[in-house]
Structure formats: structure tokens, C-alpha cells
Motif scaffolding. Structure first.
Motif, short mmCIF file in Angstrom:
data_model
loop_
_atom_site.label_atom_id
_atom_site.label_comp_id
_atom_site.label_asym_id
_atom_site.label_seq_id
_atom_site.Cartn_x
_atom_site.Cartn_y
_atom_site.Cartn_z
N LEU A 139 3.25 2.57 8.74
CA LEU A 139 3.97 1.29 8.82
C LEU A 139 3.06 0.12 9.19
CD1 LEU A 139 7.18 2.58 10.65
CD2 LEU A 139 7.08 1.71 8.30
N SER A 140 1.82 0.41 9.56
CA SER A 140 0.95 -0.64 10.10
C SER A 140 -0.02 -1.25 9.08
CB SER A 140 0.13 -0.08 11.27
OG SER A 140 -0.92 0.77 10.78
N ARG A 142 0.38 -2.83 6.18
CA ARG A 142 0.69 -4.16 5.66
C ARG A 142 1.36 -4.99 6.74
NH1 ARG A 142 3.33 -3.25 -0.27
NH2 ARG A 142 3.58 -1.07 0.31
N CYS A 143 0.87 -6.20 6.94
CA CYS A 143 1.43 -7.05 7.99
C CYS A 143 2.79 -7.58 7.57
CB CYS A 143 0.51 -8.24 8.27
SG CYS A 143 -1.07 -7.74 8.94
N PRO A 144 3.78 -7.60 8.49
CA PRO A 144 5.07 -8.24 8.18
C PRO A 144 4.86 -9.69 7.74
CG PRO A 144 5.20 -7.01 10.24
CD PRO A 144 3.75 -7.02 9.84
N GLU A 164 10.32 -7.67 8.69
CA GLU A 164 10.46 -6.47 9.54
C GLU A 164 9.47 -5.38 9.12
OE1 GLU A 164 12.17 -6.05 12.17
OE2 GLU A 164 13.81 -7.51 12.16
N GLY A 165 8.65 -5.67 8.11
CA GLY A 165 7.68 -4.68 7.64
C GLY A 165 8.28 -3.64 6.72
N HIS A 171 9.38 2.90 3.72
CA HIS A 171 9.11 2.28 5.02
C HIS A 171 10.32 2.43 5.94
CE1 HIS A 171 5.87 0.45 2.68
NE2 HIS A 171 5.29 0.12 3.82
#
Length: 260
Positions: A139-140, A142-144, A164-165, A171
């Protein structure tokens, strides 16, 4: 089938290596795709066989190691680039999703084997811990994205998801899976931060794969964070899209009431 697809990719990779014209990043991406296809076939076999008690843990360890190889190769190639710059976010997300989801499925089956669980609680806890770490990493990458206030109504829902990512269904599933694994951890193992992993020889790094995570999670806090985010997205921008929050809410209640 995925096995045939993976085999074809490896043949293509072999030809390109013999020609020697392709950029290393393209070769590493092809290799990663082959790894994803071939391991997917093997994972499906494990699921179909309901993770045989006597052999599946070893197989899960092997697959986790194989899924870590593309990143290891990037580092060994001395290209002075981070894996994300060579493989790209999507391939790295796939690798970490597959490792996390594999441990989720394994733990989902293992938790129902009460005798095994009693004798192997430290291994179970380690699998949960590693699985959640892999999903967090997934989940980390790609930046929201920031929401633009001028967006139209439909765009606002999309913008909220991206902020919210949540870039895909996967995801969102990663949030639910990690929250659920934290719930299993709290129910079966107690508070996630009570002990250091180094105290249990049976769950050393070499036993659970080279990419074993050494930092112990706080199952309660991490579980609450991920499930609250999951519920907020499902009942906000994805309302009416078929995402169920009943189980997530039950687990959230457990995180609160078991603390009191």
C-alpha cells in the motif's frame, strides 16, 4: 494457463539475453512477470489442496522467497537504482500483494486447525506479522493523491479514493486482509507487541524466509487503522458498489471491547 504464460515469458527472456541488446530494466521486468505467473500457478495448487498441514508451511516459505527474488536481483545488479525505479510501482505492488495474500490464505486455513495452532502459535504469529507487513508495503508504493476542491461530484469520489491510497480493488482488499490478520493475531496470540521475535528460535528469519519482518506489530492499533479506513471508503465513495462492511465492523467492535 499461467504456467504456460510464465514459460513463454522465460523463453522470450532467454532470447533477449542471448541478443544482449535489451536494457537490464526490461529484462528484470520480464523475469518478474514470469515469477508472478509461475508462482500463481503453484499458489492455486496450494489453495485447491486446502494447504496440506504437513507440507504447506514449507511451500509458503519457498514461494515467499521466490517472490522476493526480483527485488534481490535488482540490488545484486549494482544498477544504483531503487527497485521501484527499475521494476515500477505496479510490479512491486503485485509482488508484495502476492506475498501478503498468500500468508493471509495460509493463516485463514491454519487458524482452524486447533491442535496445530496450539503447538505452533509463535509460527502463526510470525506469519500474520509478515503478511501484514507485506500488505502495508504494497500500500506504500504509490503516494495518496491530493483532492482538488474544484472536482465534479463523480470526480470527487474518485479523488477521495485516490487520496486514501485506493488505486484498485486490490488496494482495498489489502486493507481488509491486513485488518483481518490483525484480528486473528489479537484473538489467538494476544497483544501483538508483548514479546520480541528473537525470543522464539522456531520463528527465526531463516525459517520464515529471507524477507522476514523483524518489527512486531501492534495488532490492535494497526487492525483498527486499516479497518476504519476500509469501512470509510466502502461507505463513502464506494457506497452501493457491493462492498460489505459487516465483518469489518464486527472486528472493529472486538478491537474496542476486548481492550476494555
Amino acid at each position: 494457463t499461467f504456467l504456460a504464460k510464465g514459460s513463454a515469458t522465460l523463453d522470450k527472456l532467454k532470447d533477449l539475453c542471448n541478443e544482449g541488446k535489451e536494457h537490464p530494466s526490461a529484462l528484470l521486468q520480464l523475469y518478474t512477470q514470469a515469477v508472478l505467473d509461475i508462482t500463481y500457478f503453484e499458489e492455486n495448487q496450494l489453495v485447491d489442496e486446502d494447504f496440506p498441514e504437513e507440507s504447506s508451511l514449507q511451500k509458503v516459505k519457498e514461494l515467499t522467497c521466490i517472490l522476493s527474488e526480483p527485488e534481490d536481483l535488482v540490488r545484486e545488479c549494482n544498477v544504483n537504482e531503487e527497485p521501484i525505479n527499475i521494476l515500477g510501482a505496479e510490479l512491486l505492488e503485485c509482488l508484495y500483494w502476492r506475498k501478503g495474500a498468500l500468508l493471509y490464505m495460509y493463516c485463514h486455513t491454519a487458524k482452524e486447525r486447533s491442535e496445530w495452532l496450539q503447538e505452533n502459535i509463535a509460527i502463526f504469529k510470525k506469519c500474520l506479522n509478515d503478511g501484514v507487513h507485506y500488505l502495508m508495503k504494497m500500500l506504500s508504493f504509490r503516494c495518496p493523491l491530493q483532492i482538488n476542491e474544484d472536482a465534479s461530484l463523480q470526480d470527487k469520489d474518485t479523488a477521495r479514493l485516490l487520496s486514501e491510497g485506493v488505486f484498485s480493488d486490490t488496494h482495498l482488499l489489502a486493507m481488509m486482509y491486513s485488518g483481518e490478520m490483525c484480528y486473528w493475531g489479537l484473538r489467538h496470540c494476544g497483544e501483538g507487541k508483548q514479546e520480541s521475535l528473537e525470543t522464539t528460535d522456531s520463528t527465526s528469519d531463516r525459517d520464515l524466509g529471507r524477507r522476514s519482518q523483524s518489527v512486531l506489530l501492534d495488532f490492535r492499533e494497526m487492525g483498527k487503522t486499516m479497518l476504519m479506513k476500509y469501512v470509510a471508503v466502502c461507505e463513502g465513495p464506494l457506497k452501493g458498489q457491493g462492498w460489505n462492511t459487516t465483518t469489518a465492523k464486527q472486528m472493529l467492535r472486538y478491537f474496542v471491547t476486548s481492550h476494555n
